[in-house]
Design an enzyme around this catalytic site. Structure first.
Site, PDB file in Angstrom:
ATOM      1  N   LYS A  81      26.052  80.179  74.303  1.00 37.87           N
ATOM      2  CA  LYS A  81      25.822  80.679  75.661  1.00 37.87           C
ATOM      3  C   LYS A  81      26.574  79.810  76.674  1.00 37.87           C
ATOM      4  CE  LYS A  81      22.056  81.588  78.912  1.00 37.87           C
ATOM      5  NZ  LYS A  81      20.623  81.766  79.110  1.00 37.87           N
TER       6      LYS A  81
ATOM      7  N   GLU B 288      27.224  70.273  69.036  1.00 39.74           N
ATOM      8  CA  GLU B 288      27.289  70.651  67.617  1.00 39.74           C
ATOM      9  C   GLU B 288      28.250  71.827  67.412  1.00 39.74           C
ATOM     10  OE1 GLU B 288      24.538  70.147  69.370  1.00 39.74           O
ATOM     11  OE2 GLU B 288      22.891  69.391  68.139  1.00 39.74           O
TER      12      GLU B 288
ATOM     13  N   GLY C 268      18.422  81.861  75.343  1.00 42.07           N
ATOM     14  CA  GLY C 268      19.003  81.612  74.014  1.00 42.07           C
ATOM     15  C   GLY C 268      18.165  82.197  72.893  1.00 42.07           C
ATOM     16  N   ARG C 269      16.853  81.884  72.887  1.00 48.46           N
ATOM     17  CA  ARG C 269      16.011  82.344  71.776  1.00 48.46           C
ATOM     18  C   ARG C 269      15.615  83.813  71.909  1.00 48.46           C
ATOM     19  NH1 ARG C 269      14.076  78.648  74.929  1.00 48.46           N
ATOM     20  NH2 ARG C 269      12.219  78.959  76.192  1.00 48.46           N
TER      21      ARG C 269
ATOM     22  N   GLU D  50       9.414  76.559  71.401  1.00 42.31           N
ATOM     23  CA  GLU D  50      10.287  76.243  72.529  1.00 42.31           C
ATOM     24  C   GLU D  50       9.815  76.966  73.792  1.00 42.31           C
ATOM     25  OE1 GLU D  50      14.638  75.005  71.640  1.00 42.31           O
ATOM     26  OE2 GLU D  50      14.783  76.955  72.586  1.00 42.31           O
TER      27      GLU D  50
ATOM     28  N   HIS E 241       1.631  78.228  45.888  1.00 45.05           N
ATOM     29  CA  HIS E 241       1.727  77.171  44.876  1.00 45.05           C
ATOM     30  C   HIS E 241       2.101  75.847  45.525  1.00 45.05           C
ATOM     31  CE1 HIS E 241       1.437  80.109  41.591  1.00 45.05           C
ATOM     32  NE2 HIS E 241       1.981  80.911  42.498  1.00 45.05           N
TER      33      HIS E 241
ATOM     34  N   LYS F 285      19.831  65.454  74.045  1.00 42.60           N
ATOM     35  CA  LYS F 285      21.270  65.694  74.247  1.00 42.60           C
ATOM     36  C   LYS F 285      21.890  64.558  75.062  1.00 42.60           C
ATOM     37  CE  LYS F 285      21.376  70.775  74.103  1.00 42.60           C
ATOM     38  NZ  LYS F 285      21.739  72.019  74.764  1.00 42.60           N
TER      39      LYS F 285
END
Ligand code: G6Q
Length: 544
Positions: free
Chosen positions: A204, A210, A265-266, A351, A382, A510
């Protein structure tokens, strides 16, 4: 004390919880055989059963009174009309417009034509790649798509492409690289041919460390494995809101798919961030995903709250978190293709609602978002279900499963669902002393062994679950399920009076990482931090 925890609706729920918590879920079922009819809701192909939650009609009435007290109807209207409800970033939150039809304006500009323009661009591009009309620099057709992005620019497309694997088109394999850890990019590229690989750089802001580092390394790999500078235009496309940064990176703006600051973003998989989905499963399936979400939007905006799936899912969560004091929430899909769904919801919920300051800048005096986690069933059974059944904490869980499988393999699907039903029943009912005694006695244990084993074999039960069944995991149903949880999160944010659309908590890391990277690049001993951080940095420098 906040006005919320002093409000009449809140206090009434507290009093109701004290009384209701005296009753075991098993007793609620014994006293009322109609619980399933009373406490399940459905919309299209989705059924939600809340009957295994500690609720009565009165609980629902009181929760609905809380929703009205917190002005949920007007907040829904504000979101759908494009008001700037993301108040700390002065932005609208208009993911609903990305899958909608109604004209909406932001700052006096009609956004629907823009949305449709980019969807058409995605359609043209994905058809061109899939048909082979658009090819790589050696004229070979593209066989692999590598999406480079992180967080909201990664988790949605990964989760959806995995969930829709049965719909994937032949000949194109999607890959996702998000981590700055070089292993992910290296291992992804190891088996790929640059001549047949298309990179989608999804960011965005187009400033995320990264993503830009991975994108630069991918470009380097492309150039050192046969591609030239001119070929970059054929093999690299960008999805972003930041045109100038895309150009600066070296991607031709003609190869850019735009989205806008009013897409969080999400909440962005519905925008051009969904390009890898369209490339992997085709634009028709992407449109179906949008249509499913749109139908859930309509349901959310127009259905009375007592029958409204996202509203009830959100309010039951409030009931658990704020009145029963639970702090974790498990998401347990009984569908292997939904294996990234818990991780996706983890970001969406944590978030959005992992916040301690209200919209008015006050510190809250009540709990907000839970720790969300989970794994597909039956694997989780399990592993960590032991704690769900017999641990000291109550962890409410959402169980999700399709009635029909895309993989009709012998009895597998029935066995999978048998486990789903068995687990939710066992969590609710448990196994009491009397039942365990009878069971052990039938195994002819001697008295001493029986008494020794007895306490270990008791299951307290009374562990709340919500069951979500749907006909089949097709694109439309998946779109509706995602939108269901998006709106659940919004409902809870309104009750808690917090802004679910910002994420200031992500920023500190950041900033700090940038400063430390410079220190790691120098030879000198570091002394500018606390003793622990200095010690760790210097140990790393001595051993790298
Ligand atoms: C999501 C968050 C965050 C964001 C990533 C990537 O809501 O804001 O996960 O999506 O930090 O950001 P960019 O897309 O700007 O690279």
């Amino acid at each position: 004390m906040s006005s919320l925890t002093q409000s009449s609706a809140w206090l009434a729920l507290q009093a109701h919880q004290s009384a209701l918590s005296q009753q075991h879920l098993r007793a609620l079922f014994q006293n009322d055989p109609q619980r399933f009819e009373k406490f399940s809701l459905s919309f299209n192909d989705i059924l939600i059963d809340f009957a295994k939650q500690p609720i009565t009609r009165e609980t629902i009435d009181l929760l609905l009174a809380l929703a009205h007290q917190q002005q949920l109807p007007s907040w829904i209207t504000r979101m759908f009309s494009g008001e700037k409800i993301n108040s700390t970033e002065h932005r609208a939150a208009l993911h609903i417009a990305l899958r909608g039809e109604q004209p909406i304006e932001v700052d006096g500009v009609a956004i629907m034509p823009e949305i449709k323009r980019v969807l058409k661009q995605m359609e043209r591009f994905s058809i061109a790649v899939q048909s082979g009309a658009r090819r790589g620099y050696t004229e070979k057709i593209f066989t692999d798509i590598v999406n480079i992005g992180i967080g909201g620019s990664d988790l949605g497309p990964v989760m959806v492409t995995e969930a829709l694997k049965p719909y994937q088109l032949n000949g194109i394999t999607p890959h996702f690289v998000s981590n700055i850890d070089g292993s992910q990019l290296t291992e992804t590229l190891r088996h790929l041919d640059p001549a047949t690989t298309l990179f989608v750089i999804a960011s965005k802001t187009f400033t995320t460390q990264e993503t830009l580092t991975n994108a630069n390394s991918a470009r380097q790999w492309f150039l050192t494995h046969g591609g030239s500078e001119q070929d970059i235009a054929l093999h690299f496309v960008a999805v972003s809101t930041n045109r100038s940064a895309v150009e600066k990176f070296g991607i031709n703006p003609d190869n850019m798919f735009e989205f806008w600051d009013w897409v969080g973003g999400r909440y962005s998989l519905w925008s051009a961030i969904g390009l890898p989905i369209a490339l992997a499963v085709g634009m028709d399936n992407f449109y179906s995903l949008l249509a499913g979400a749109h139908e859930m939007d309509q349901h959310f905006a127009t259905t009375p709250f007592a029958e409204n799936l996202p509203v009830m899912l959100g309010l039951i969560g409030i009931w658990q978190i704020n009145f029963f004091g639970t702090s974790a929430h498990a998401v347990l899909p009984y569908d292997q293709s939904m294996h990234r769904f818990p991780a996706y919801l983890q970001q969406l919920e944590m978030e959005s609602n992992g916040k301690r300051i209200t919209r008015d800048g006050e510190v809250v005096d009540y709990a907000t978002g839970s720790v969300v986690w989970g794994e597909p069933g039956t694997n989780g059974q399990h592993a960590f279900y032991q704690l769900l059944h017999q641990g000291t904490q109550t962890v409410p869980a959402d169980f999700l499963a399709p009635c029909q499988s895309h993989y009709p393999l012998a009895q597998h699907h029935r066995m999978l669902l048998a486990n789903f039903f068995a687990q939710t029943e066992a969590l609710m009912a448990g196994k009491n002393e009397q039942e365990v005694r009878a069971e052990l006695a039938s195994q002819r244990l001697n008295d001493a062994s029986l008494e020794q084993l007895l306490p270990h074999k008791i299951f307290p039960g009374n562990r709340p679950t919500t069951s979500i069944l749907f006909k089949k995991l097709d694109p439309k149903t998946l779109g509706a399920l995602i939108a269901l949880y998006e709106h659940k999160v919004f409902v809870q944010s309104v009750i808690w009076n917090i802004n679910p659309f910002d994420q200031w908590g992500v920023e500190l890391g950041k900033q700090l990482a940038g400063k430390i990277l410079t220190e790691l690049e120098q030879d000198t001993t570091v002394a500018s931090h606390d003793a622990s951080t200095n010690g760790l940095i210097n140990y790393f420098k001595a051993n790298q």
